[in-house]
Write a protein that holds these residues in place. Structure first.
Motif, PDB file in Angstrom:
ATOM      1  N   ASP A 199      30.447  53.077  40.706  1.00  0.00           N
ATOM      2  CA  ASP A 199      30.823  54.481  40.464  1.00  0.00           C
ATOM      3  C   ASP A 199      29.692  55.434  40.832  1.00  0.00           C
ATOM      4  OD1 ASP A 199      33.426  53.971  39.526  1.00  0.00           O
ATOM      5  OD2 ASP A 199      32.649  53.469  37.545  1.00  0.00           O
ATOM      6  N   THR A 200      29.176  55.274  42.034  1.00  0.00           N
ATOM      7  CA  THR A 200      28.022  56.057  42.488  1.00  0.00           C
ATOM      8  C   THR A 200      28.271  56.573  43.894  1.00  0.00           C
ATOM      9  OG1 THR A 200      26.531  54.713  41.135  1.00  0.00           O
ATOM     10  CG2 THR A 200      25.522  55.939  42.954  1.00  0.00           C
ATOM     11  N   PHE A 201      27.775  57.779  44.158  1.00  0.00           N
ATOM     12  CA  PHE A 201      27.836  58.331  45.509  1.00  0.00           C
ATOM     13  C   PHE A 201      26.427  58.730  45.923  1.00  0.00           C
ATOM     14  CE2 PHE A 201      28.560  61.343  48.906  1.00  0.00           C
ATOM     15  CZ  PHE A 201      29.556  60.705  49.626  1.00  0.00           C
ATOM     16  N   ILE A 202      26.013  58.242  47.086  1.00  0.00           N
ATOM     17  CA  ILE A 202      24.693  58.585  47.635  1.00  0.00           C
ATOM     18  C   ILE A 202      24.899  59.690  48.668  1.00  0.00           C
ATOM     19  CG2 ILE A 202      22.704  57.758  48.945  1.00  0.00           C
ATOM     20  CD1 ILE A 202      23.325  54.954  47.756  1.00  0.00           C
ATOM     21  N   ARG A 203      24.336  60.858  48.350  1.00  0.00           N
ATOM     22  CA  ARG A 203      24.427  62.000  49.259  1.00  0.00           C
ATOM     23  C   ARG A 203      23.487  61.813  50.443  1.00  0.00           C
ATOM     24  NH1 ARG A 203      24.401  65.866  44.145  1.00  0.00           N
ATOM     25  NH2 ARG A 203      22.449  64.782  43.824  1.00  0.00           N
ATOM     26  N   TYR A 234      30.027  53.849  46.204  1.00  0.00           N
ATOM     27  CA  TYR A 234      30.225  52.560  45.541  1.00  0.00           C
ATOM     28  C   TYR A 234      31.337  52.776  44.520  1.00  0.00           C
ATOM     29  CZ  TYR A 234      25.551  51.038  47.133  1.00  0.00           C
ATOM     30  OH  TYR A 234      24.458  50.694  47.860  1.00  0.00           O
ATOM     31  N   ASN A 235      32.432  52.026  44.625  1.00  0.00           N
ATOM     32  CA  ASN A 235      33.526  52.196  43.673  1.00  0.00           C
ATOM     33  C   ASN A 235      33.237  51.450  42.369  1.00  0.00           C
ATOM     34  OD1 ASN A 235      34.217  49.489  44.088  1.00  0.00           O
ATOM     35  ND2 ASN A 235      36.051  49.941  45.278  1.00  0.00           N
ATOM     36  N   ARG A 236      34.224  51.395  41.491  1.00  0.00           N
ATOM     37  CA  ARG A 236      34.061  50.772  40.171  1.00  0.00           C
ATOM     38  C   ARG A 236      33.623  49.311  40.277  1.00  0.00           C
ATOM     39  NH1 ARG A 236      38.675  52.310  37.774  1.00  0.00           N
ATOM     40  NH2 ARG A 236      37.562  53.993  36.767  1.00  0.00           N
ATOM     41  N   GLU A 237      34.094  48.613  41.315  1.00  0.00           N
ATOM     42  CA  GLU A 237      33.730  47.207  41.510  1.00  0.00           C
ATOM     43  C   GLU A 237      32.432  47.034  42.299  1.00  0.00           C
ATOM     44  OE1 GLU A 237      37.015  48.262  42.474  1.00  0.00           O
ATOM     45  OE2 GLU A 237      37.592  47.889  40.395  1.00  0.00           O
ATOM     46  N   GLY A 238      31.818  48.142  42.714  1.00  0.00           N
ATOM     47  CA  GLY A 238      30.586  48.065  43.486  1.00  0.00           C
ATOM     48  C   GLY A 238      30.817  47.874  44.975  1.00  0.00           C
ATOM     49  N   LYS A 239      32.073  48.006  45.414  1.00  0.00           N
ATOM     50  CA  LYS A 239      32.390  47.891  46.839  1.00  0.00           C
ATOM     51  C   LYS A 239      32.050  49.222  47.516  1.00  0.00           C
ATOM     52  CE  LYS A 239      34.241  43.763  46.413  1.00  0.00           C
ATOM     53  NZ  LYS A 239      33.901  42.592  47.186  1.00  0.00           N
ATOM     54  N   ILE A 240      31.671  49.162  48.787  1.00  0.00           N
ATOM     55  CA  ILE A 240      31.053  50.294  49.480  1.00  0.00           C
ATOM     56  C   ILE A 240      31.933  50.844  50.606  1.00  0.00           C
ATOM     57  CG2 ILE A 240      29.011  51.000  50.798  1.00  0.00           C
ATOM     58  CD1 ILE A 240      27.634  48.462  49.598  1.00  0.00           C
ATOM     59  N   ASN A 282      33.379  67.143  40.986  1.00  0.00           N
ATOM     60  CA  ASN A 282      34.748  67.027  40.468  1.00  0.00           C
ATOM     61  C   ASN A 282      35.228  65.587  40.367  1.00  0.00           C
ATOM     62  OD1 ASN A 282      34.961  69.809  40.298  1.00  0.00           O
ATOM     63  ND2 ASN A 282      35.749  69.999  42.374  1.00  0.00           N
ATOM     64  N   ALA A 283      34.472  64.652  40.888  1.00  0.00           N
ATOM     65  CA  ALA A 283      34.852  63.238  40.823  1.00  0.00           C
ATOM     66  C   ALA A 283      34.358  62.686  39.489  1.00  0.00           C
ATOM     67  CB  ALA A 283      34.267  62.474  42.003  1.00  0.00           C
ATOM     68  N   ALA A 284      35.260  62.551  38.550  1.00  0.00           N
ATOM     69  CA  ALA A 284      34.902  62.132  37.187  1.00  0.00           C
ATOM     70  C   ALA A 284      34.261  60.749  37.187  1.00  0.00           C
ATOM     71  CB  ALA A 284      36.145  62.133  36.302  1.00  0.00           C
ATOM     72  N   GLY A 285      33.188  60.631  36.426  1.00  0.00           N
ATOM     73  CA  GLY A 285      32.542  59.335  36.242  1.00  0.00           C
ATOM     74  C   GLY A 285      31.666  58.871  37.384  1.00  0.00           C
ATOM     75  N   ILE A 286      31.456  59.712  38.387  1.00  0.00           N
ATOM     76  CA  ILE A 286      30.644  59.335  39.548  1.00  0.00           C
ATOM     77  C   ILE A 286      29.215  59.833  39.358  1.00  0.00           C
ATOM     78  CG2 ILE A 286      30.285  59.691  42.040  1.00  0.00           C
ATOM     79  CD1 ILE A 286      32.630  57.881  41.482  1.00  0.00           C
ATOM     80  N   THR A 287      28.261  58.930  39.514  1.00  0.00           N
ATOM     81  CA  THR A 287      26.843  59.289  39.486  1.00  0.00           C
ATOM     82  C   THR A 287      26.438  59.700  40.891  1.00  0.00           C
ATOM     83  OG1 THR A 287      26.427  57.679  37.740  1.00  0.00           O
ATOM     84  CG2 THR A 287      24.516  58.416  39.019  1.00  0.00           C
ATOM     85  N   LEU A 288      25.778  60.842  41.009  1.00  0.00           N
ATOM     86  CA  LEU A 288      25.320  61.324  42.307  1.00  0.00           C
ATOM     87  C   LEU A 288      23.831  61.039  42.476  1.00  0.00           C
ATOM     88  CD1 LEU A 288      27.102  64.789  42.473  1.00  0.00           C
ATOM     89  CD2 LEU A 288      27.664  62.740  43.779  1.00  0.00           C
TER      90      LEU A 288
END
Length: 139
Positions: A5-9, A101-107, A124-130
């Motif tokens: 649940d992560t997004f790398i800018r 990276y989604n909830r399962e860690g897939k990219i 606005n993407a709930a639960g996503i770490t930036l």
């Protein structure tokens, strides 16, 4: 390191305004070109460790038969030392690709100019770490 649940800018000092497909004239492509090819062809198919393994065996040109017979040995050797996360990849640092990276860690990759990139980076993407990609230059 594998995220969920992560997004790398894209890095603050990324030199491009849109996602650029990396290419190489070398006979043996560098890791970021292999990463892009794998992730563009199969979004959300690989977690971080699986991606590192696939990049490794392709970069080292390990034959498929050897990969099948020695997978656990190759895997063990590869992960006996640490590897940088995708925050350090050239894709978000130089080529304008955000990494999700989604909830399962897939990219999956998203171009800097895409609506998906805007969605993830807008907050606005709930639960996503930036996270930011690492800068190429020191300040």
């Amino acid at each position: 390191m594998s995220y969920t649940d992560t997004f790398i800018r894209v890095a603050e000092d990324c030199p491009v305004e849109t996602g650029v497909i990396p290419v190489s004239a070398r006979p043996l492509p560098p890791a970021h070109v292999i990463q892009f090819g794998l992730l563009a062809a199969a979004p959300y198919a690989y977690n971080h460790e699986e991606l590192l393994y696939e990049v490794h065996v392709r970069h080292k040109q390990i034959p498929e038969e050897e990969q099948l017979t020695r997978k656990s040995e190759i895997w063990g050797e590869l992960f006996s030392k640490s590897h940088p996360c995708l925050r350090a990849s050239m894709l978000p640092k130089r080529y304008g690709w955000g990494v999700h990276y989604n909830r399962e860690g897939k990219i999956a990759l998203y171009a800097k100019e895409s609506p998906e990139y805007d969605h993830f980076t807008s907050g606005n993407a709930a639960g996503i770490t930036l996270l930011n990609a690492m800068r190429s230059k020191r300040r």
